[in-house]
Design a protein around this motif. Structure first.
Motif, mmCIF file in Angstrom:
data_model
loop_
_atom_site.group_PDB
_atom_site.id
_atom_site.type_symbol
_atom_site.label_atom_id
_atom_site.label_comp_id
_atom_site.label_asym_id
_atom_site.label_seq_id
_atom_site.Cartn_x
_atom_site.Cartn_y
_atom_site.Cartn_z
ATOM 1 N N MET A 67 -11.681 -37.130 -12.225
ATOM 2 C CA MET A 67 -12.124 -35.605 -12.153
ATOM 3 C C MET A 67 -12.997 -35.315 -11.663
ATOM 4 O O MET A 67 -14.403 -35.729 -11.455
ATOM 5 N N THR A 68 -13.027 -34.242 -9.954
ATOM 6 C CA THR A 68 -13.927 -34.733 -8.933
ATOM 7 C C THR A 68 -15.062 -33.476 -9.314
ATOM 8 O O THR A 68 -15.152 -32.983 -10.060
ATOM 9 N N HIS A 69 -16.036 -34.484 -9.022
ATOM 10 C CA HIS A 69 -17.168 -33.101 -8.961
ATOM 11 C C HIS A 69 -17.452 -31.840 -9.225
ATOM 12 O O HIS A 69 -17.718 -30.730 -10.200
ATOM 13 N N SER A 70 -16.927 -31.521 -7.905
ATOM 14 C CA SER A 70 -16.428 -29.544 -7.783
ATOM 15 C C SER A 70 -15.322 -29.087 -9.176
ATOM 16 O O SER A 70 -15.700 -28.371 -9.679
ATOM 17 N N VAL A 71 -14.450 -30.029 -9.766
ATOM 18 C CA VAL A 71 -13.699 -29.248 -10.244
ATOM 19 C C VAL A 71 -14.399 -29.252 -11.579
ATOM 20 O O VAL A 71 -14.326 -28.654 -12.814
ATOM 21 N N ALA A 72 -14.904 -30.200 -12.196
ATOM 22 C CA ALA A 72 -15.896 -29.976 -13.061
ATOM 23 C C ALA A 72 -17.191 -28.951 -13.598
ATOM 24 O O ALA A 72 -17.239 -28.189 -14.394
ATOM 25 N N VAL A 73 -17.126 -29.082 -12.179
ATOM 26 C CA VAL A 73 -18.250 -27.780 -11.884
ATOM 27 C C VAL A 73 -17.933 -26.212 -12.227
ATOM 28 O O VAL A 73 -18.058 -25.666 -12.816
ATOM 29 N N VAL A 74 -16.468 -25.671 -11.548
ATOM 30 C CA VAL A 74 -15.882 -25.086 -12.519
ATOM 31 C C VAL A 74 -15.365 -25.039 -13.767
ATOM 32 O O VAL A 74 -15.662 -23.766 -14.090
ATOM 33 N N LEU A 75 -14.889 -26.496 -13.964
ATOM 34 C CA LEU A 75 -14.724 -25.863 -15.990
ATOM 35 C C LEU A 75 -16.184 -25.706 -16.684
ATOM 36 O O LEU A 75 -15.954 -24.833 -17.070
ATOM 37 N N ILE A 76 -17.322 -26.201 -16.032
ATOM 38 C CA ILE A 76 -18.623 -25.606 -16.434
ATOM 39 C C ILE A 76 -18.754 -24.554 -16.586
ATOM 40 O O ILE A 76 -18.961 -23.700 -17.277
ATOM 41 N N ALA A 77 -18.343 -23.384 -15.289
ATOM 42 C CA ALA A 77 -18.856 -22.413 -15.164
ATOM 43 C C ALA A 77 -17.825 -21.563 -16.134
ATOM 44 O O ALA A 77 -18.400 -20.068 -16.457
ATOM 45 N N LEU A 78 -16.262 -22.633 -15.905
ATOM 46 C CA LEU A 78 -15.633 -21.052 -16.879
ATOM 47 C C LEU A 78 -15.922 -21.070 -18.166
ATOM 48 O O LEU A 78 -15.836 -19.912 -18.723
#
Ligand SMILES: Cc1cc2nc3c(=O)[nH]c(=O)nc-3n(C[C@H](O)[C@H](O)[C@H](O)COP(=O)(O)OP(=O)(O)OC[C@H]3O[C@@H](n4cnc5c(N)ncnc54)[C@H](O)[C@@H]3O)c2cc1C
Ligand SMILES: Cc1cc2nc3c(=O)[nH]c(=O)nc-3n(C[C@H](O)[C@H](O)[C@H](O)COP(=O)(O)O)c2cc1C
Length: 492
Positions: A1-12
């Motif tokens: 998982m890329t860093h940006s996907v992780a950020v999106v998931l955490i935000a979600l």
């Protein structure tokens, strides 16, 4: 998982959590709102059924409390309740007492027969609560409250909370009623109390009225007062009972500490036969303050304010342990000149209605109290159409208020007087027999508009008088008299 996907998931996930918190908050606040509006959604009807004024007082205090927190309430005496009024109410608070042997107060009899006992009354849309006043010394404790509860359940009304039964107006019982109302309204209420503050009276005169009687002594008690007081004939005095000097001395003898005058004075009205244990290092004053007050007793007032004195007629009761608490206090233990604490209680169901109406006054024993108060009021009004029917044991010893009655006769205020001195002849005669003997006269007085007022003992007198009235007038006419307020009773 890329860093940006992780950020999106955490935000979600955070958003989801926030969403869940908001939803949970909305659900909880909605539930609270629902609870808060339980009493707000509809007007609340408070119905009272009273014999001697206490349930009415509790109903009025309940109404005031609810109004103070923004509730819309209306108050109705059960004797004026209509079927439609009851049916239309969404929420009803009942404040009712019990009389006789587990019976309804006089004022509730019609509603019981014509509204509550009707099988086709559907109250499934209605929620209700009952404050039932009673006295545990009676075998059918809060009997009318229980019966009312059964009727309401049969008509499918839903209880807001379990019936609150009140023994002898105990503050802890009344507090339960307030607690339930607080839960319902989600508001802090002031709480209902037995009554207003005590008034101070001075014991001015005490005179035995029946020396030589076969019955227990009956005393005329006169109480003086300093402040401006008013009451109506038919009202009741509630007396705070006090201790006999000997009981106070016994209590003091058991204490090892010296007692100051103010603490001594406070002992007068405290229950010295049952009290909590003294705490370690507790000052005597603080300990005594925690004692319960003695009970109060009720007496029919025998005078009117224009006489400038409050008068009672009290029969001395004997109990297994001495004199009765209230009658002993008034007839023996309280010293002449002593300050007494008492409250005048309005008793609207025994008030006089109309000066122009003829009056038939029936009673026995200490029941003379309520009757002479009415006669004094009638004399003040100049109302002369009065008929007194009074019963006691022997004319020689038990002719209570003889001089006063003769004076009224001489002045034309008592054109008809009949006595039933039960033991003056071989065959016993009671007031109910006088009614039977004079049934023609009774009918003509009633047909001319007279009202009938009964004061004195329930057992043996008031019940028999009612039976005689039923025989003479018939059930329908007696019912009509009740509806018209022309058959009123102060009985105990
Ligand atoms: C509306 C009204 C008006 C009244 N007017 C008058 C009036 O004008 N004149 C008058 O004389 N009276 C009147 N009374 C009656 C009066 O209030 C008292 O009930 C009466 O004086 C007896 O009270 P007491 O404290 O002296 O006796 P109590 O101490 O109450 O004793 C009375 C009897 O009850 C028994 N008893 C006491 N406690 C208990 C218990 N816990 N369990 C079982 N039995 C018990 C005793 O053994 C005794 O036989 C009236 C009552 C009412 C309700
Ligand atoms: C003559 C008489 C009969 C009574 N009968 C009962 C009874 O059967 N059961 C009961 O619980 N209380 C009974 N009581 C007590 C009353 O219900 C109680 O004193 C109540 O507070 C009176 O309220 P009211 O003034 O609104 O009528 C009786 C009181 C009297 C004076």
């Amino acid at each position: 998982m890329t860093h940006s996907v992780a950020v999106v998931l955490i935000a979600l996930a955070i958003l989801l959590l926030l969403y869940a918190v908001i939803i949970a908050y909305l659900i909880i606040s909605n539930r609270q709102q629902q609870r808060l509006t339980t009493m707000n959604q509809h007007d609340c009807l408070i119905i009272f059924a009273t014999q001697s004024g206490q349930a009415e007082n509790m109903a009025q205090q309940t109404a005031q409390q609810l109004q103070a927190v923004g509730q819309k309430v209306s108050l109705v005496d059960i004797q004026y309740l209509t079927r439609q009024q009851l049916y239309q109410a969404k929420q009803v608070l009942w404040c009712v007492s019990t009389y006789g042997d587990g019976d309804a107060p006089d004022t509730a009899r019609l509603a019981l027969k014509h509204i509550l006992s009707q099988p086709n009354l559907d109250l499934s849309h209605q929620r209700y609560a009952i404050l039932a006043l009673g006295d545990q010394r009676y075998s059918h404790f809060c009997g009318f409250g229980q019966l009312l509860n059964q009727h309401l359940q049969q008509h499918q009304a839903q209880a807001l909370f379990e019936m609150v039964c009140v023994d002898h107006l105990k503050p802890q019982d009344l507090a339960r009623w307030t607690q339930h109302l607080e839960q319902l309204t989600q508001q802090k209420l002031m709480g209902i109390a037995q009554h207003s503050a005590w008034t101070s009276f001075t014991l001015k005169k005490r005179m035995c009225l029946n020396h030589g009687s076969q019955g227990y002594p009956i005393y005329q008690i006169q109480l003086a007062y300093d402040q401006a007081l008013t009451w109506s004939s038919g009202d009741i005095l509630e007396i705070q009972c006090g201790n006999a000097a000997v009981n106070i001395q016994q209590f003091l003898a058991a204490q090892s500490q010296t007692i100051s005058d103010d603490v001594l004075a406070s002992l007068q009205f405290k229950n010295l036969s049952q009290f909590p244990p003294q705490l370690p290092n507790e000052a005597l004053k603080d300990w005594i303050e925690r004692f319960d007050d003695l009970a109060m007793r009720e007496y029919s007032i025998a005078s009117i304010p224009a006489q400038g004195i409050l008068e009672l007629v009290v029969r001395q009761e004997k109990t297994a342990t001495g004199l009765g608490l209230g009658s002993g206090w008034l007839t023996e233990h309280a010293a002449l000149g002593q300050r007494l604490h008492a409250k005048i209680r309005s008793n609207p169901s025994f008030h006089l209605k109309d000066a122009g109406q003829a009056l038939i006054l029936i009673g026995n024993g200490t029941g003379i109290a309520g009757l002479v108060a009415h006669l004094a009021q009638r004399q003040q009004w100049g109302a002369q159409q009065n008929w007194l029917i009074f019963g006691e044991r022997e004319q020689q010893f038990d002719h209570l208020y003889q001089q006063q009655i003769e004076l009224w006769q001489a002045q034309g205020f008592l054109p008809v007087v009949d006595y039933a001195f039960s033991r003056d002849q071989a065959e016993k005669i009671y007031v109910q027999h006088i009614l039977q003997q004079k049934s023609v006269q009774l009918l003509s007085w009633v047909e001319a508009g007279a009202a009938i007022y009964v004061c004195g003992s329930l057992q043996g007198m008031a019940q028999e008088v009612e039976q005689s009235l039923l025989n003479i007038l018939g059930a329908e006419q007696l019912q009509q008299l009740k509806v018209q307020g022309r058959y009123q009773r102060d009985i105990y």
